[in-house]
Design a protein around this motif. Structure first.
Motif, mmCIF file in Angstrom:
data_model
loop_
_atom_site.group_PDB
_atom_site.id
_atom_site.type_symbol
_atom_site.label_atom_id
_atom_site.label_comp_id
_atom_site.label_asym_id
_atom_site.label_seq_id
_atom_site.Cartn_x
_atom_site.Cartn_y
_atom_site.Cartn_z
ATOM 1 N N GLN A 185 0.824 -1.201 0.000
ATOM 2 C CA GLN A 185 0.000 0.000 0.000
ATOM 3 C C GLN A 185 0.861 1.255 0.000
ATOM 4 O O GLN A 185 1.943 1.282 0.582
ATOM 5 C CB GLN A 185 -0.902 0.043 1.235
ATOM 6 N N HIS A 186 0.353 2.265 -0.671
ATOM 7 C CA HIS A 186 0.977 3.586 -0.666
ATOM 8 C C HIS A 186 -0.096 4.610 -0.328
ATOM 9 O O HIS A 186 -1.225 4.508 -0.800
ATOM 10 C CB HIS A 186 1.565 3.924 -2.037
ATOM 11 N N LEU A 187 0.258 5.570 0.475
ATOM 12 C CA LEU A 187 -0.622 6.697 0.776
ATOM 13 C C LEU A 187 -0.141 7.868 -0.066
ATOM 14 O O LEU A 187 1.028 8.252 0.005
ATOM 15 C CB LEU A 187 -0.562 7.053 2.262
ATOM 16 N N ILE A 188 -1.027 8.387 -0.898
ATOM 17 C CA ILE A 188 -0.678 9.521 -1.750
ATOM 18 C C ILE A 188 -1.458 10.729 -1.260
ATOM 19 O O ILE A 188 -2.687 10.741 -1.294
ATOM 20 C CB ILE A 188 -0.988 9.217 -3.224
ATOM 21 N N ARG A 189 -0.733 11.716 -0.781
ATOM 22 C CA ARG A 189 -1.345 12.930 -0.243
ATOM 23 C C ARG A 189 -1.079 14.071 -1.217
ATOM 24 O O ARG A 189 0.047 14.264 -1.660
ATOM 25 C CB ARG A 189 -0.737 13.273 1.117
ATOM 26 N N THR A 190 -2.132 14.799 -1.544
ATOM 27 C CA THR A 190 -2.007 15.938 -2.441
ATOM 28 C C THR A 190 -2.551 17.169 -1.740
ATOM 29 O O THR A 190 -3.627 17.119 -1.148
ATOM 30 C CB THR A 190 -2.805 15.697 -3.739
ATOM 31 N N LEU A 191 -1.802 18.259 -1.789
ATOM 32 C CA LEU A 191 -2.283 19.499 -1.199
ATOM 33 C C LEU A 191 -1.967 20.664 -2.127
ATOM 34 O O LEU A 191 -1.039 20.589 -2.934
ATOM 35 C CB LEU A 191 -1.687 19.732 0.191
ATOM 36 N N ALA A 240 -1.698 28.313 -5.144
ATOM 37 C CA ALA A 240 -2.290 27.343 -6.080
ATOM 38 C C ALA A 240 -1.277 26.343 -6.621
ATOM 39 O O ALA A 240 -1.532 25.659 -7.608
ATOM 40 C CB ALA A 240 -3.019 28.052 -7.219
ATOM 41 N N HIS A 241 -0.142 26.242 -5.965
ATOM 42 C CA HIS A 241 0.855 25.238 -6.351
ATOM 43 C C HIS A 241 0.485 23.909 -5.695
ATOM 44 O O HIS A 241 0.227 23.858 -4.495
ATOM 45 C CB HIS A 241 2.261 25.686 -5.921
ATOM 46 N N THR A 242 0.443 22.837 -6.468
ATOM 47 C CA THR A 242 0.051 21.528 -5.955
ATOM 48 C C THR A 242 1.284 20.706 -5.600
ATOM 49 O O THR A 242 2.246 20.643 -6.369
ATOM 50 C CB THR A 242 -0.788 20.774 -7.011
ATOM 51 N N PHE A 243 1.225 20.067 -4.443
ATOM 52 C CA PHE A 243 2.290 19.187 -3.979
ATOM 53 C C PHE A 243 1.726 17.781 -3.805
ATOM 54 O O PHE A 243 0.596 17.609 -3.348
ATOM 55 C CB PHE A 243 2.836 19.652 -2.614
ATOM 56 N N THR A 244 2.505 16.795 -4.166
ATOM 57 C CA THR A 244 2.109 15.398 -3.991
ATOM 58 C C THR A 244 3.185 14.690 -3.180
ATOM 59 O O THR A 244 4.371 14.802 -3.486
ATOM 60 C CB THR A 244 1.938 14.702 -5.358
ATOM 61 N N HIS A 245 2.756 13.984 -2.155
ATOM 62 C CA HIS A 245 3.680 13.238 -1.290
ATOM 63 C C HIS A 245 3.225 11.779 -1.250
ATOM 64 O O HIS A 245 2.048 11.498 -1.018
ATOM 65 C CB HIS A 245 3.672 13.826 0.124
ATOM 66 N N VAL A 246 4.145 10.862 -1.503
ATOM 67 C CA VAL A 246 3.826 9.436 -1.492
ATOM 68 C C VAL A 246 4.554 8.790 -0.322
ATOM 69 O O VAL A 246 5.761 8.950 -0.161
ATOM 70 C CB VAL A 246 4.256 8.750 -2.812
ATOM 71 N N THR A 247 3.789 8.071 0.504
ATOM 72 C CA THR A 247 4.341 7.343 1.639
ATOM 73 C C THR A 247 4.029 5.863 1.462
ATOM 74 O O THR A 247 2.879 5.501 1.217
ATOM 75 C CB THR A 247 3.711 7.821 2.958
ATOM 76 N N GLN A 248 5.040 5.032 1.556
ATOM 77 C CA GLN A 248 4.849 3.585 1.428
ATOM 78 C C GLN A 248 4.568 2.987 2.802
ATOM 79 O O GLN A 248 5.216 3.337 3.785
ATOM 80 C CB GLN A 248 6.102 2.946 0.843
ATOM 81 N N ALA A 249 3.567 2.127 2.858
ATOM 82 C CA ALA A 249 3.245 1.457 4.121
ATOM 83 C C ALA A 249 4.370 0.494 4.486
ATOM 84 O O ALA A 249 4.941 -0.167 3.627
ATOM 85 C CB ALA A 249 1.935 0.709 3.993
ATOM 86 N N ARG A 250 4.652 0.439 5.761
ATOM 87 C CA ARG A 250 5.622 -0.553 6.238
ATOM 88 C C ARG A 250 4.986 -1.931 6.195
ATOM 89 O O ARG A 250 3.782 -2.075 5.983
ATOM 90 C CB ARG A 250 6.041 -0.210 7.663
ATOM 91 N N GLU A 251 5.785 -2.954 6.419
ATOM 92 C CA GLU A 251 5.311 -4.340 6.350
ATOM 93 C C GLU A 251 4.161 -4.602 7.323
ATOM 94 O O GLU A 251 3.234 -5.349 7.019
ATOM 95 C CB GLU A 251 6.478 -5.287 6.661
ATOM 96 N N ASN A 252 4.188 -3.967 8.483
ATOM 97 C CA ASN A 252 3.172 -4.207 9.518
ATOM 98 C C ASN A 252 2.167 -3.054 9.615
ATOM 99 O O ASN A 252 1.552 -2.845 10.651
ATOM 100 C CB ASN A 252 3.846 -4.415 10.873
ATOM 101 N N GLU A 253 1.982 -2.315 8.522
ATOM 102 C CA GLU A 253 1.171 -1.108 8.554
ATOM 103 C C GLU A 253 0.186 -1.105 7.379
ATOM 104 O O GLU A 253 0.496 -1.577 6.297
ATOM 105 C CB GLU A 253 2.114 0.097 8.434
ATOM 106 N N THR A 254 -1.011 -0.593 7.626
ATOM 107 C CA THR A 254 -1.986 -0.402 6.550
ATOM 108 C C THR A 254 -2.535 1.014 6.649
ATOM 109 O O THR A 254 -2.449 1.651 7.704
ATOM 110 C CB THR A 254 -3.167 -1.391 6.654
#
Length: 72
Positions: free
Chosen positions: A2-8, A13-27
């Motif tokens: 799983q990946h969490l993709i956060r956009t703000l 009006a500049h858009t930022f995207t941050h991707v966080t990968q779930a750890r093995e024991n995380e959802t």
């Protein structure tokens, strides 16, 4: 995996995207809520619903297995 993709969007009006990968024991679970407390309640309700669904499927599978055994 799983990946969490956060956009703000900032005040310019500049858009930022941050991707966080779930750890093995995380959802990651996303819920729509007005507060942190409501989010926790909704999350627990989803967990309970999933647990009951799994329990129901397990009971159904057990019943089917017992019926097959009885018919042999």
């Amino acid at each position: 995996m799983q990946h969490l993709i956060r956009t703000l969007t900032d005040s310019t009006a500049h858009t930022f995207t941050h991707v966080t990968q779930a750890r093995e024991n995380e959802t990651f679970t996303v819920v729509e809520a007005e507060s942190k407390e409501e989010a926790k309640r909704l999350y627990r309700a989803v967990q309970l619903k999933n647990a009951l669904s799994s329990l129901s499927k397990g009971a159904s599978n057990l019943r089917k297995a017992m019926q097959r055994k009885d018919s042999e």
